[in-house]
Design a protein around this motif. Structure first.
Motif, PDB file in Angstrom:
ATOM      1  N   GLU A  22     -18.529  -3.845   1.701  1.00 14.28           N
ATOM      2  CA  GLU A  22     -17.441  -4.569   2.348  1.00 14.28           C
ATOM      3  C   GLU A  22     -16.926  -3.820   3.572  1.00 14.28           C
ATOM      4  O   GLU A  22     -16.643  -4.412   4.616  1.00 14.28           O
ATOM      5  N   MET A  63       0.850  -1.192   0.000  1.00 12.51           N
ATOM      6  CA  MET A  63       0.000   0.000   0.000  1.00 12.51           C
ATOM      7  C   MET A  63       0.883   1.238   0.000  1.00 12.51           C
ATOM      8  O   MET A  63       1.751   1.398   0.854  1.00 12.51           O
ATOM      9  N   ARG A  90      -8.741  -5.509   2.058  1.00  8.22           N
ATOM     10  CA  ARG A  90      -7.623  -4.656   1.621  1.00  8.22           C
ATOM     11  C   ARG A  90      -7.929  -4.020   0.266  1.00  8.22           C
ATOM     12  O   ARG A  90      -7.643  -2.838   0.046  1.00  8.22           O
ATOM     13  N   GLU A  91      -8.481  -4.808  -0.640  1.00 10.02           N
ATOM     14  CA  GLU A  91      -8.822  -4.272  -1.963  1.00 10.02           C
ATOM     15  C   GLU A  91      -9.860  -3.161  -1.839  1.00 10.02           C
ATOM     16  O   GLU A  91      -9.776  -2.134  -2.535  1.00 10.02           O
ATOM     17  N   ALA A  92     -10.845  -3.354  -0.961  1.00 13.01           N
ATOM     18  CA  ALA A  92     -11.876  -2.336  -0.767  1.00 13.01           C
ATOM     19  C   ALA A  92     -11.264  -1.051  -0.211  1.00 13.01           C
ATOM     20  O   ALA A  92     -11.647   0.061  -0.616  1.00 13.01           O
ATOM     21  N   GLU A 104      -8.110  -0.090  -0.631  1.00  8.49           N
ATOM     22  CA  GLU A 104      -7.307   0.495  -1.705  1.00  8.49           C
ATOM     23  C   GLU A 104      -8.182   1.282  -2.677  1.00  8.49           C
ATOM     24  O   GLU A 104      -7.817   2.373  -3.126  1.00  8.49           O
ATOM     25  N   ARG A 105      -9.347   0.730  -3.016  1.00 11.39           N
ATOM     26  CA  ARG A 105     -10.254   1.435  -3.923  1.00 11.39           C
ATOM     27  C   ARG A 105     -10.729   2.741  -3.288  1.00 11.39           C
ATOM     28  O   ARG A 105     -10.810   3.777  -3.952  1.00 11.39           O
ATOM     29  N   PRO A 115      -7.757 -10.216   2.121  1.00 10.31           N
ATOM     30  CA  PRO A 115      -7.413  -9.561   0.848  1.00 10.31           C
ATOM     31  C   PRO A 115      -8.566  -8.776   0.242  1.00 10.31           C
ATOM     32  O   PRO A 115      -8.342  -7.741  -0.393  1.00 10.31           O
ATOM     33  N   LEU A 116      -9.806  -9.234   0.415  1.00  6.53           N
ATOM     34  CA  LEU A 116     -10.946  -8.508  -0.137  1.00  6.53           C
ATOM     35  C   LEU A 116     -11.143  -7.177   0.583  1.00  6.53           C
ATOM     36  O   LEU A 116     -11.464  -6.160  -0.050  1.00  6.53           O
TER      37      LEU A 116
END
Length: 266
Positions: A223, A1, A199-201, A203-204, A196-197
């Motif tokens: 999420e 990140m 984290r992706e949320a 990041e978005r 990981p899901l």
């Protein structure tokens, strides 16, 4: 990140000039100055202002008065700059009470001025006087309040997710016994978030926040809402860390040493 803290050179020069002017006008020495807001946390928007916070010390005679004088210095807030500071004795008194905000300042990745001797002493004092139970309550209260006030509608101000996630992750950091919570949001995410899901949320969300205006609105993010609601519900019954035994003598010594250092003959 990525941990993004953009400070334009012209803005940095302006801030440093303002700090020099404050020191001259008030007859004080600035010990430390940093970013305390979104630029320090690492998720500034293009139109974010600059939240500059500083600590300062007066000459010795100021501390020998029967009636204390004002212990904050504040400049009028503009659309770009928000600059204010705390006198050292006030700051150390707040640290003795477990003030988590002051601890964050000393971990800011954006520093405008730092007296090396003072900074080393201050960080040593924080290590010896950290009150995890106070920080735990501070952060979880902030997360609950911001979630209740800003993220319960059909349209939400997207930046407010970060104003819930940051204190929530700080609460979890302290709950796990990792010491004072770091200021940069990226370090909190890296240390706490393993899904990981999720984290992706995050990041978005960060990509939106860094590219959009401060007032950007959007639909709720499922999420993130699920994670926030689950952890806040769990923390309702989670015990805070046990209170630590604190020796405030280290704070007295830091105050005395810092004031005397300026009063000592060359």
């Amino acid at each position: 990140m990525d941990d993004v803290h953009p400070i334009e050179p012209a803005i940095r020069r302006e801030i440093e000039s303002r700090l020099d002017a404050i020191a001259a006008a008030h007859g004080v020495r600035i010990l430390y100055a940093c970013e305390s807001g979104s630029r320090g946390w690492g998720f500034a928007s293009p139109d974010s202002d600059y939240d500059v916070r500083f600590l300062y010390v007066h000459p010795l005679d100021w501390y020998l008065r029967v009636v204390p004088d004002r212990d904050v210095i504040e400049l009028p807030i503009s659309k770009v700059l928000d600059i204010n500071g705390w006198e050292l004795r006030k700051a150390l008194g707040l640290l003795a009470k477990g003030n988590a905000t002051l601890v964050e300042w000393l971990d800011s990745p954006v520093v405008y001025h730092a007296d090396a001797v003072f900074l080393a002493g201050m960080r040593a004092a924080i290590a010896r006087t950290h009150r995890p139970e106070r920080a735990f309550h501070h952060y979880v209260h902030m997360a609950r309040k911001n979630y209740r006030e800003y993220l319960r509608g059909e349209r939400v101000r997207l930046k407010k997710y970060l104003y819930v996630l940051r204190p929530l992750l700080a609460t979890l950091w302290i709950e796990r016994g990792r010491g004072p919570a770091p200021m940069p949001f990226a370090r909190l995410v890296e240390g706490i978030v393993t899904d990981p899901l999720l984290r992706e949320a995050i990041e978005r969300l960060l990509a939106i926040k860094r590219a959009a205006a401060e007032a950007e609105y959007g639909a709720p993010l499922p999420e993130l809402n699920a994670f926030i609601e689950r952890e806040l519900a769990r923390l309702e019954s989670a015990p805070p860390p046990a209170p630590a035994r604190i020796d405030h003598g280290v704070l007295d010594a830091l105050l005395a040493d810092t004031v005397r250092r300026d009063a000592a003959p060359p």
